[in-house]
Design an enzyme around this catalytic site. Sequence first.
Site, PDB file in Angstrom:
ATOM      1  CG  ASN A 100      30.232  46.166  34.229  1.00 42.33           C
ATOM      2  OD1 ASN A 100      31.053  46.899  33.712  1.00 42.33           O
ATOM      3  ND2 ASN A 100      30.594  45.098  34.896  1.00 42.33           N
ATOM      4  N   GLY A 101      28.993  45.603  37.463  1.00 41.01           N
ATOM      5  CA  GLY A 101      29.632  46.046  38.701  1.00 41.01           C
ATOM      6  C   GLY A 101      29.125  45.277  39.893  1.00 41.01           C
ATOM      7  CB  CYS A 119      28.194  42.307  33.550  1.00 43.44           C
ATOM      8  SG  CYS A 119      27.603  41.187  34.812  1.00 43.44           S
ATOM      9  N   GLY A 135      31.798  38.533  29.753  1.00 41.98           N
ATOM     10  CA  GLY A 135      30.867  37.627  30.412  1.00 41.98           C
ATOM     11  C   GLY A 135      30.414  36.568  29.437  1.00 41.98           C
ATOM     12  CE1 TYR A 155      43.147  38.014  31.401  1.00 45.46           C
ATOM     13  CE2 TYR A 155      41.459  38.388  33.041  1.00 45.46           C
ATOM     14  CZ  TYR A 155      42.050  37.576  32.112  1.00 45.46           C
ATOM     15  OH  TYR A 155      41.558  36.329  31.886  1.00 45.46           O
TER      16      TYR A 155
END
Length: 465
Positions: free
Chosen positions: A117-118, A17, A43, A256
Site C-alpha cells: 500500500n502506497g 490499496c 480499493g 476521508y
Amino acid sequence: MRSELDYFLGDKLNEECGVFGVFNVEEAALLTYYGLHALQHRGQEGVGISSTDGKDIVREKGEGLVTEVFNIEKLEHLPGQIAIGHVRYSTTGGQCIENVQPILIRSHTGDFTIAHNGNIVNAKELKMQLEATGSVFHTTSDSEIIGHLIQRESGEFHERIMKSLPRLEGAFSFIIMTKDALFVIRDKNGLRPLSMAKLEDGYIFSSESSAFEIIGATFMRSINPGEVVTVTKDSITSKQYTEHTQNKMCAMEYVYFSRPDSNINGLNVHVSRRKCGQILAKESPAEADIVIGVPDSSLSAAMGYADYSGIPYEIGFVKSRYIGRTFIKPTQKQRERGVKMKLSAMPDVVKGKRVVLVDDSIVRGTTSKHIIQLLKDAGAIEVHMRVASPPLVSPCFYGVDISGYNELISVQYNPEELAKFIKAESLTFLSEEGMYEGLGTNICMACFTGKYPTSMFSLLENINK
Ligand code: SF4
C-alpha cells in the site's frame, strides 16, 4: 470512508490499496478474505490472496470486488495457516490483471509474495537502474521494485529485505510472505497506516484496525515508522531498517479514506472527524436551521459542527444502497444524472430551511454543485457549505490520485469564487491550524500546504514518471 457513490461520481480522491496478513491461524485465507472485505473501501478494482501451507505458495487474484473475485472453490484452493491479501485501486501502473497484487516471485533462492500500500516516489530511477542491469519487470506497478531489490541482495531473506528498504523513498506499507514467515514493514515517514493484532496463537496485520474486529482479533499496536516486524513459528521480532524516522501519517486517512471505526496512531477516525467538525463550527459559524453531512465520510464532521453550533443535526440525504458497477467509468452526463439516482435529498427535512452542508473535502467541485442543487430542488432556501479540511492545492506523491494541479478547483478559485461556482450562499474551509488542533501535528498535510515530508529531488523524479 470512500463509498461506491464517490466512486461513481468520480469527484473524490482515491487511494491505492489495503493490505492484510495472517500468521499461524487456521483457515488463514478465509480470514484474509474477511479482512479484505473490511478494507474494500481502500480499493475496488482488484483483489488477491496468497497463502502457504509451508510447502508451496499459492495465489488467487482477479479484477473486481472481494465478493466478485472469490468464492468457496477459490478459497479452498488457498491452503495453510499463513496468508496475505491486497485490495487495489490503480493509480501508479494502471489497471490490468498483471498489476493486481499480491505480487508472486518465483526464485531459485526461494519464492515470496508481496502486498503493498502506497507509492514509491523514486520508482522511476530504481526501475531504470534495475532494468539496465538485467531485471525484467512483469508488471507496471512500482510495487514490483522491492521484489527485484530483494532478489539481488545476498544473505538470509530478512537480511536481504533490510538491505533493500533503505533504497526506497516514499510511502509504503508492505507485507511480504515466504513459505514460513511474514515480514511487515512501514516506511520511515509513517505515511500509510499498518497495525497488528493477536488472534489465538497467531498474529494479524491490517491497513486498518477496523478489520481486526470483524475476525475477532485483539488490537496490539501500530507498526512504527521504519519498523520491520518478522514473524516465524518460533518468534516475533522487531527491527528498524533506519533510525531516521518521522511520523507523518496521511491526514486524508482521517479526513476521508479510513473507516470511522478504525484507530490510526491511537486516534479514532470518527472521533477525530467529529472534533474537526467542532473546530470548523468555532471558526466558521453560520446562521442556519439544520446541519447535514454528505454521506458517508462527512457525517461525523457534521455531528461535530452541530455539537458546537447548537444547530440541530439532521439526515438530509438518503443514499441508494444498490449502486451498480456497470457505471464505473461514467460520462459526465451520466454522472450528473447519477447524482439524483444515487443520492436523494429529503424534502420533508430541508424544505424552507437554511442548511449548513458539511463535506470532508472538495476536489473538483462538481459533486458539491450537484448536491447543493439537490438540496435547493428539495426546497432548501439557503445552503452554507462548510468543509472539514483546508482547500486541496497540491498533488500527492504518496499513493493518492491527486496527480495534477489542474484537477483541483481550489487552485483556480478562492472560497468566494468557489461558492459562486457551486451556488452556495457561503463556503468556508477548516484552517490549517484547525486541522492540526483536530488531528495533532504528526500528520502529512502536503496536499493542503505544498510542504512535502520527503525530499523534493525524489518527487521531481516522480513527476516525470
Ligand atoms: S499529500 Fe495529502 S493525500 Fe498525500 S499523503 Fe500527504 S496528506 Fe495524504
